[in-house]
Write a protein that holds these residues in place. Sequence first.
Motif, PDB file in Angstrom:
ATOM      1  N   LEU A 193     -60.813  -8.150 -47.939  1.00 23.29           N
ATOM      2  CA  LEU A 193     -59.763  -8.926 -47.288  1.00 23.29           C
ATOM      3  C   LEU A 193     -58.759  -9.474 -48.289  1.00 23.29           C
ATOM      4  O   LEU A 193     -57.598  -9.694 -47.960  1.00 23.29           O
ATOM      5  CB  LEU A 193     -60.379 -10.085 -46.494  1.00 23.29           C
ATOM      6  CG  LEU A 193     -61.159  -9.719 -45.230  1.00 23.29           C
ATOM      7  CD1 LEU A 193     -61.806 -10.957 -44.635  1.00 23.29           C
ATOM      8  CD2 LEU A 193     -60.258  -9.051 -44.207  1.00 23.29           C
ATOM      9  N   GLY A 194     -59.198  -9.680 -49.518  1.00 26.04           N
ATOM     10  CA  GLY A 194     -58.315 -10.279 -50.510  1.00 26.04           C
ATOM     11  C   GLY A 194     -57.648  -9.315 -51.457  1.00 26.04           C
ATOM     12  O   GLY A 194     -56.652  -9.682 -52.102  1.00 26.04           O
ATOM     13  N   THR A 195     -58.156  -8.079 -51.557  1.00 29.12           N
ATOM     14  CA  THR A 195     -57.627  -7.173 -52.582  1.00 29.12           C
ATOM     15  C   THR A 195     -57.251  -5.785 -52.082  1.00 29.12           C
ATOM     16  O   THR A 195     -56.430  -5.119 -52.709  1.00 29.12           O
ATOM     17  CB  THR A 195     -58.661  -7.015 -53.716  1.00 29.12           C
ATOM     18  OG1 THR A 195     -59.878  -6.461 -53.181  1.00 29.12           O
ATOM     19  CG2 THR A 195     -58.971  -8.363 -54.370  1.00 29.12           C
ATOM     20  N   ARG A 252     -59.692 -20.288 -38.486  1.00 26.75           N
ATOM     21  CA  ARG A 252     -60.130 -21.333 -39.409  1.00 26.75           C
ATOM     22  C   ARG A 252     -61.283 -20.855 -40.284  1.00 26.75           C
ATOM     23  O   ARG A 252     -61.356 -21.164 -41.473  1.00 26.75           O
ATOM     24  CB  ARG A 252     -60.538 -22.569 -38.605  1.00 26.75           C
ATOM     25  CG  ARG A 252     -60.938 -23.766 -39.440  1.00 26.75           C
ATOM     26  CD  ARG A 252     -59.809 -24.260 -40.302  1.00 26.75           C
ATOM     27  NE  ARG A 252     -60.197 -25.422 -41.077  1.00 26.75           N
ATOM     28  CZ  ARG A 252     -59.520 -25.859 -42.127  1.00 26.75           C
ATOM     29  NH1 ARG A 252     -58.422 -25.241 -42.520  1.00 26.75           N
ATOM     30  NH2 ARG A 252     -59.939 -26.925 -42.782  1.00 26.75           N
ATOM     31  N   VAL A 253     -62.193 -20.087 -39.696  1.00 29.99           N
ATOM     32  CA  VAL A 253     -63.305 -19.524 -40.461  1.00 29.99           C
ATOM     33  C   VAL A 253     -62.781 -18.585 -41.540  1.00 29.99           C
ATOM     34  O   VAL A 253     -63.239 -18.619 -42.696  1.00 29.99           O
ATOM     35  CB  VAL A 253     -64.284 -18.783 -39.525  1.00 29.99           C
ATOM     36  CG1 VAL A 253     -65.256 -17.921 -40.321  1.00 29.99           C
ATOM     37  CG2 VAL A 253     -65.058 -19.780 -38.670  1.00 29.99           C
ATOM     38  N   SER A 254     -61.821 -17.739 -41.183  1.00 27.00           N
ATOM     39  CA  SER A 254     -61.244 -16.821 -42.172  1.00 27.00           C
ATOM     40  C   SER A 254     -60.569 -17.587 -43.314  1.00 27.00           C
ATOM     41  O   SER A 254     -60.675 -17.210 -44.486  1.00 27.00           O
ATOM     42  CB  SER A 254     -60.226 -15.890 -41.497  1.00 27.00           C
ATOM     43  OG  SER A 254     -60.851 -15.058 -40.551  1.00 27.00           O
ATOM     44  N   MET A 255     -59.859 -18.663 -42.979  1.00 28.11           N
ATOM     45  CA  MET A 255     -59.198 -19.466 -44.012  1.00 28.11           C
ATOM     46  C   MET A 255     -60.217 -20.072 -44.983  1.00 28.11           C
ATOM     47  O   MET A 255     -60.026 -20.058 -46.207  1.00 28.11           O
ATOM     48  CB  MET A 255     -58.382 -20.585 -43.369  1.00 28.11           C
ATOM     49  CG  MET A 255     -57.177 -20.127 -42.586  1.00 28.11           C
ATOM     50  SD  MET A 255     -56.265 -21.551 -41.920  1.00 28.11           S
ATOM     51  CE  MET A 255     -55.548 -20.811 -40.462  1.00 28.11           C
ATOM     52  N   LEU A 256     -61.297 -20.609 -44.436  1.00 30.59           N
ATOM     53  CA  LEU A 256     -62.317 -21.219 -45.282  1.00 30.59           C
ATOM     54  C   LEU A 256     -63.022 -20.179 -46.139  1.00 30.59           C
ATOM     55  O   LEU A 256     -63.421 -20.459 -47.276  1.00 30.59           O
ATOM     56  CB  LEU A 256     -63.324 -21.981 -44.411  1.00 30.59           C
ATOM     57  CG  LEU A 256     -62.766 -23.249 -43.756  1.00 30.59           C
ATOM     58  CD1 LEU A 256     -63.751 -23.794 -42.729  1.00 30.59           C
ATOM     59  CD2 LEU A 256     -62.475 -24.311 -44.820  1.00 30.59           C
ATOM     60  N   MET A 257     -63.203 -18.975 -45.592  1.00 24.44           N
ATOM     61  CA  MET A 257     -63.752 -17.890 -46.405  1.00 24.44           C
ATOM     62  C   MET A 257     -62.824 -17.574 -47.569  1.00 24.44           C
ATOM     63  O   MET A 257     -63.263 -17.332 -48.694  1.00 24.44           O
ATOM     64  CB  MET A 257     -63.973 -16.642 -45.542  1.00 24.44           C
ATOM     65  CG  MET A 257     -65.131 -16.756 -44.555  1.00 24.44           C
ATOM     66  SD  MET A 257     -65.136 -15.390 -43.366  1.00 24.44           S
ATOM     67  CE  MET A 257     -65.147 -13.980 -44.482  1.00 24.44           C
ATOM     68  N   GLY A 258     -61.517 -17.561 -47.283  1.00 23.04           N
ATOM     69  CA  GLY A 258     -60.549 -17.307 -48.346  1.00 23.04           C
ATOM     70  C   GLY A 258     -60.573 -18.379 -49.421  1.00 23.04           C
ATOM     71  O   GLY A 258     -60.324 -18.106 -50.596  1.00 23.04           O
ATOM     72  N   ILE A 317     -66.886 -12.362 -35.446  1.00 25.97           N
ATOM     73  CA  ILE A 317     -67.310 -11.147 -36.145  1.00 25.97           C
ATOM     74  C   ILE A 317     -66.098 -10.471 -36.761  1.00 25.97           C
ATOM     75  O   ILE A 317     -66.108 -10.076 -37.934  1.00 25.97           O
ATOM     76  CB  ILE A 317     -68.038 -10.192 -35.173  1.00 25.97           C
ATOM     77  CG1 ILE A 317     -69.270 -10.866 -34.579  1.00 25.97           C
ATOM     78  CG2 ILE A 317     -68.428  -8.906 -35.879  1.00 25.97           C
ATOM     79  CD1 ILE A 317     -69.977 -10.029 -33.528  1.00 25.97           C
ATOM     80  N   THR A 318     -65.040 -10.339 -35.962  1.00 30.53           N
ATOM     81  CA  THR A 318     -63.801  -9.753 -36.474  1.00 30.53           C
ATOM     82  C   THR A 318     -63.211 -10.599 -37.593  1.00 30.53           C
ATOM     83  O   THR A 318     -62.658 -10.065 -38.561  1.00 30.53           O
ATOM     84  CB  THR A 318     -62.773  -9.617 -35.338  1.00 30.53           C
ATOM     85  OG1 THR A 318     -63.344  -8.841 -34.272  1.00 30.53           O
ATOM     86  CG2 THR A 318     -61.499  -8.930 -35.815  1.00 30.53           C
ATOM     87  N   ALA A 319     -63.319 -11.912 -37.487  1.00 29.98           N
ATOM     88  CA  ALA A 319     -62.741 -12.814 -38.489  1.00 29.98           C
ATOM     89  C   ALA A 319     -63.334 -12.609 -39.868  1.00 29.98           C
ATOM     90  O   ALA A 319     -62.705 -12.908 -40.882  1.00 29.98           O
ATOM     91  CB  ALA A 319     -62.942 -14.263 -38.054  1.00 29.98           C
ATOM     92  N   GLN A 320     -64.546 -12.079 -39.933  1.00 31.26           N
ATOM     93  CA  GLN A 320     -65.187 -11.828 -41.216  1.00 31.26           C
ATOM     94  C   GLN A 320     -64.933 -10.409 -41.728  1.00 31.26           C
ATOM     95  O   GLN A 320     -65.441 -10.024 -42.772  1.00 31.26           O
ATOM     96  CB  GLN A 320     -66.697 -12.070 -41.099  1.00 31.26           C
ATOM     97  CG  GLN A 320     -67.058 -13.494 -40.736  1.00 31.26           C
ATOM     98  CD  GLN A 320     -68.548 -13.695 -40.587  1.00 31.26           C
ATOM     99  OE1 GLN A 320     -69.308 -13.526 -41.538  1.00 31.26           O
ATOM    100  NE2 GLN A 320     -68.982 -14.046 -39.385  1.00 31.26           N
ATOM    101  N   ALA A 324     -55.003  -7.980 -37.480  1.00 29.01           N
ATOM    102  CA  ALA A 324     -54.228  -8.685 -38.506  1.00 29.01           C
ATOM    103  C   ALA A 324     -54.761 -10.081 -38.792  1.00 29.01           C
ATOM    104  O   ALA A 324     -54.622 -10.589 -39.913  1.00 29.01           O
ATOM    105  CB  ALA A 324     -52.767  -8.773 -38.084  1.00 29.01           C
ATOM    106  N   GLN A 325     -55.359 -10.710 -37.793  1.00 32.24           N
ATOM    107  CA  GLN A 325     -55.760 -12.117 -37.937  1.00 32.24           C
ATOM    108  C   GLN A 325     -56.682 -12.394 -39.126  1.00 32.24           C
ATOM    109  O   GLN A 325     -56.431 -13.331 -39.895  1.00 32.24           O
ATOM    110  CB  GLN A 325     -56.400 -12.592 -36.635  1.00 32.24           C
ATOM    111  CG  GLN A 325     -56.909 -14.038 -36.664  1.00 32.24           C
ATOM    112  CD  GLN A 325     -58.370 -14.128 -37.046  1.00 32.24           C
ATOM    113  OE1 GLN A 325     -59.205 -13.460 -36.451  1.00 32.24           O
ATOM    114  NE2 GLN A 325     -58.691 -14.938 -38.049  1.00 32.24           N
ATOM    115  N   PRO A 326     -57.767 -11.607 -39.322  1.00 31.08           N
ATOM    116  CA  PRO A 326     -58.631 -11.918 -40.466  1.00 31.08           C
ATOM    117  C   PRO A 326     -57.916 -11.801 -41.806  1.00 31.08           C
ATOM    118  O   PRO A 326     -58.155 -12.610 -42.706  1.00 31.08           O
ATOM    119  CB  PRO A 326     -59.756 -10.876 -40.350  1.00 31.08           C
ATOM    120  CG  PRO A 326     -59.724 -10.421 -38.940  1.00 31.08           C
ATOM    121  CD  PRO A 326     -58.289 -10.486 -38.531  1.00 31.08           C
TER     122      PRO A 326
END
Length: 272
Positions: free
Chosen positions: A11-13, A83-89, A163-166, A240-242
């Motif tokens: 998700l980050g790279t 919010r879960v995706s943001m905190l994971m980031g 599930i999708t958010a991760q 796109a959301q995650p």
Amino acid sequence: MNVKTGRDPALGTAPVGKLFWKLALPAIAAQLVNVLYNIVDRIYIGHIPVYGAAALTGVGVTMPAIMIISAFAALVSAGGAPRVSMLMGKGAPDSAERIIGTCTFTLCAISLALTLIMQLFAVPILRLFGASAATLPYALEYISIYSLGTIFVQLSLGLNAFITAQGFSTTSMLTVTIGAALNIVLDPLFMMQITENLVAVSFNVTLLRFAGDTAVGAVTVLTTTMSLCMQLLHGLTQGAQPIMSFNYGAGNGQRVRETFRILFISCLTGSM
């Protein structure tokens, strides 16, 4: 990815374009598969001898009530999953897990309240939504059974977004596919229906008043077809959301902007 592991490198790279479609395509497939609930159910119901047309109209009258149930699940997931995706980031998996727990509790509480309301006030609610004397028995029988499974609808629709958010959109797609497959098999036995069509209450009431039950049934079929087009856009945004939420939490604004650009172009193209 397990929430406890923190950041997901993909998700980050990973390249945004490739990552977007990797997540969006399963999400689109999941939305389209979900429409099978509507199509298959209505095929079976519409072909019931003698009572098929009235039964189909009765099921159509329940759509606003079912949409209300689905809307509460969307309310919780739309606020919690990003919010879960943001905190994971941000690398805060413990906080992400607390949000998932809170959302799960909220979904259960809402399910209990909605079940009680639908069981106690089904008749006035269905009359408000456009049920006539001819279609009320079918609508009442259906919504009485459907509302008993509200908690399962809430949890499946509400938690699937996490599930999708991760980044596991394929897993999310498979959970929907399993439900659709079971629905096809069980439909001849139980006539179960899950629908997310945005049918305004005024449609049913106005059509019933000026055109009768046949018109309400016809609009039920048309809105099912329309939902196929809407699910394409829904799937794109879910893909796109995650990416956007994760990178927003990680402070990577460039990837957020790039993802939004791809999403905007894709939605615009899909709407034409």
